[in-house]
Design an enzyme around this catalytic site. Sequence first.
Site, PDB file in Angstrom:
ATOM      1  N   ARG A 210     -49.121  -1.637  -5.578  1.00  0.00           N
ATOM      2  CA  ARG A 210     -50.368  -2.071  -6.207  1.00  0.00           C
ATOM      3  C   ARG A 210     -51.064  -3.092  -5.312  1.00  0.00           C
ATOM      4  O   ARG A 210     -50.546  -3.486  -4.262  1.00  0.00           O
ATOM      5  CB  ARG A 210     -50.083  -2.695  -7.577  1.00  0.00           C
ATOM      6  CG  ARG A 210     -49.085  -3.830  -7.541  1.00  0.00           C
ATOM      7  CD  ARG A 210     -48.792  -4.384  -8.934  1.00  0.00           C
ATOM      8  NE  ARG A 210     -48.221  -3.388  -9.807  1.00  0.00           N
ATOM      9  CZ  ARG A 210     -46.923  -3.085  -9.855  1.00  0.00           C
ATOM     10  NH1 ARG A 210     -46.064  -3.698  -9.053  1.00  0.00           N
ATOM     11  NH2 ARG A 210     -46.467  -2.181 -10.681  1.00  0.00           N
ATOM     12  N   GLY A 211     -52.242  -3.533  -5.724  1.00  0.00           N
ATOM     13  CA  GLY A 211     -52.943  -4.616  -5.050  1.00  0.00           C
ATOM     14  C   GLY A 211     -53.351  -4.295  -3.619  1.00  0.00           C
ATOM     15  O   GLY A 211     -53.733  -3.174  -3.293  1.00  0.00           O
ATOM     16  N   ASN A 282     -46.301  -6.183   4.319  1.00  0.00           N
ATOM     17  CA  ASN A 282     -47.185  -6.713   3.279  1.00  0.00           C
ATOM     18  C   ASN A 282     -46.428  -7.308   2.104  1.00  0.00           C
ATOM     19  O   ASN A 282     -46.977  -8.142   1.373  1.00  0.00           O
ATOM     20  CB  ASN A 282     -48.115  -5.597   2.781  1.00  0.00           C
ATOM     21  CG  ASN A 282     -48.932  -6.026   1.582  1.00  0.00           C
ATOM     22  OD1 ASN A 282     -49.804  -6.881   1.683  1.00  0.00           O
ATOM     23  ND2 ASN A 282     -48.640  -5.446   0.412  1.00  0.00           N
ATOM     24  N   GLY A 284     -44.630  -9.521  -0.394  1.00  0.00           N
ATOM     25  CA  GLY A 284     -44.585 -10.975  -0.475  1.00  0.00           C
ATOM     26  C   GLY A 284     -44.628 -11.456  -1.910  1.00  0.00           C
ATOM     27  O   GLY A 284     -45.068 -10.737  -2.810  1.00  0.00           O
ATOM     28  N   LYS A 289     -44.778 -24.486  -6.616  1.00  0.00           N
ATOM     29  CA  LYS A 289     -44.347 -25.740  -7.246  1.00  0.00           C
ATOM     30  C   LYS A 289     -44.552 -26.852  -6.227  1.00  0.00           C
ATOM     31  O   LYS A 289     -44.437 -26.630  -5.019  1.00  0.00           O
ATOM     32  CB  LYS A 289     -42.853 -25.700  -7.613  1.00  0.00           C
ATOM     33  CG  LYS A 289     -42.482 -24.776  -8.769  1.00  0.00           C
ATOM     34  CD  LYS A 289     -42.707 -25.445 -10.110  1.00  0.00           C
ATOM     35  CE  LYS A 289     -42.148 -24.574 -11.238  1.00  0.00           C
ATOM     36  NZ  LYS A 289     -42.350 -25.206 -12.566  1.00  0.00           N
ATOM     37  N   ASN A 341     -51.239 -25.827   1.919  1.00  0.00           N
ATOM     38  CA  ASN A 341     -51.838 -25.811   0.584  1.00  0.00           C
ATOM     39  C   ASN A 341     -50.914 -26.555  -0.379  1.00  0.00           C
ATOM     40  O   ASN A 341     -49.705 -26.307  -0.407  1.00  0.00           O
ATOM     41  CB  ASN A 341     -52.055 -24.373   0.109  1.00  0.00           C
ATOM     42  CG  ASN A 341     -53.163 -24.272  -0.909  1.00  0.00           C
ATOM     43  OD1 ASN A 341     -53.978 -25.183  -1.059  1.00  0.00           O
ATOM     44  ND2 ASN A 341     -53.212 -23.158  -1.616  1.00  0.00           N
ATOM     45  N   TYR A 347     -44.374 -21.109   0.399  1.00  0.00           N
ATOM     46  CA  TYR A 347     -45.246 -19.991   0.777  1.00  0.00           C
ATOM     47  C   TYR A 347     -45.910 -20.244   2.135  1.00  0.00           C
ATOM     48  O   TYR A 347     -45.919 -19.377   3.016  1.00  0.00           O
ATOM     49  CB  TYR A 347     -46.298 -19.796  -0.315  1.00  0.00           C
ATOM     50  CG  TYR A 347     -47.254 -18.653  -0.089  1.00  0.00           C
ATOM     51  CD1 TYR A 347     -46.848 -17.341  -0.333  1.00  0.00           C
ATOM     52  CD2 TYR A 347     -48.559 -18.876   0.336  1.00  0.00           C
ATOM     53  CE1 TYR A 347     -47.729 -16.288  -0.155  1.00  0.00           C
ATOM     54  CE2 TYR A 347     -49.445 -17.832   0.517  1.00  0.00           C
ATOM     55  CZ  TYR A 347     -49.026 -16.537   0.271  1.00  0.00           C
ATOM     56  OH  TYR A 347     -49.891 -15.485   0.461  1.00  0.00           O
TER      57      TYR A 347
END
Length: 441
Positions: A210-211, A282, A284, A289, A341, A347
């Site tokens: 998907r995606g 792809n 992932g 947190k 981030n 991540y």
Amino acid sequence: MSNSGLIEKFINSDLAGKLGVPQGVELRRHEPGKPALDGPVAIAGGGRFGSKLEETLKNEYKFIPVEADTPRAGIILDATGITRPEELETLYKSMHPQMRKIRKNARVVVIGHTPELVGDIDARIAARALEGFSRSLAKELRYGATAQLVYAAPEAGVEDVESTLRFLLSGKSAFVNGQVIRVGAEGAAADVDWSKPLAGRVAVVTGCARGIGKTMAEVLARDGASVICVDVPAAGEALVETANAVKGTALPLDVTDSNAAEALASHADARYGRKIDILVHNAGVTRDKLLVNMDEGQWKMVQNINLVAPVRITEALLEADALGENPAVIGVSSIAGLAGNRGQTNYATTKAGIVGMVDALAGPLAERGGTINAVAPGFIETAMTAAMPTVPREVGRRSSTLNQGGRTVDVAETVAYLAARASGGVNGNVIRVCGQSILGA
């Protein structure tokens, strides 16, 4: 209507635009059978490519004199002739007269020599200056127009940069802006069928039930590849649907399994009778947190799926000689990996690691006539981003020069460009598909 719905409706209204809320325009994306651009192209600058580009691309694009008053949908600024800092005025003289002639959704491509490959000190300084010019120009353009910089090796020919120019001078690069792509002088395929540039190639796409992964499979198949669709066994039903839709094959597989590379190679041989030509990492996950609140399991899951698996699978396939002739490996990084981030230390670590994988394996892949590159998506419209709270979602959409989120097809088109044999000189690059996001810009 809910409060969040009312907020979103207002943010996207004409009134909000008049009050200063950035409003993006509809981007012109690739449509099969439609022209690459909806207007002519002008070539400026007087560098060494010049008329050779027009001759090479004349069947795809209409070219006009740079001094014409006709609005243009594309501009190629060949700056390879700039060899001294004093000559950078050529950039101003070439582009200033054209700035009011640029159409909506236009494409501007600056071409220069790769600085680190230039021996002359003055020429190297001048070449490096092109990056500041092109990135700033990208931020000044409006109405969906974009600007990119192509660094070509001094010995590179038109055939080496052709695939990159075709990508950048088309709707396939709609959400790519302010990027720098380095092109070498080796590996570009001859006699390319540009309607099916991946014909005869076997592609593996992980995480494609998907995606973004699903769209990658669709675009690779559109361009002629036979696609092996890979995802975890739990996604089996959606995986089969994707594989059937692209006339490919489904392979339920956990990429963290120790035998994952062997399973991929065996499947390619059994179903297609050949090695793997295109490998797209792809798959992932996120487990966001703050580091102070993150447990070890959340760290290790992201680490193993997002980074360890791509590294070990690629290494194993190389060692087993299971990649085909002129293979292309593409990793999926993220702008979070380039800029960091908050709440995503796990991540971002893995996505920066994908960049490290590209750097480390560019040489070994080149020795086999292949390439490895990465795409770094920004805010892409997916089911996950649709579920975000309204305000963070709208901020994400507008935190780029293009003032909107991208689509899954924008990432997929970039992957397909990198996967083509015609892009054989494009090795070791990381291309942000983020509309020139302010994050990591």
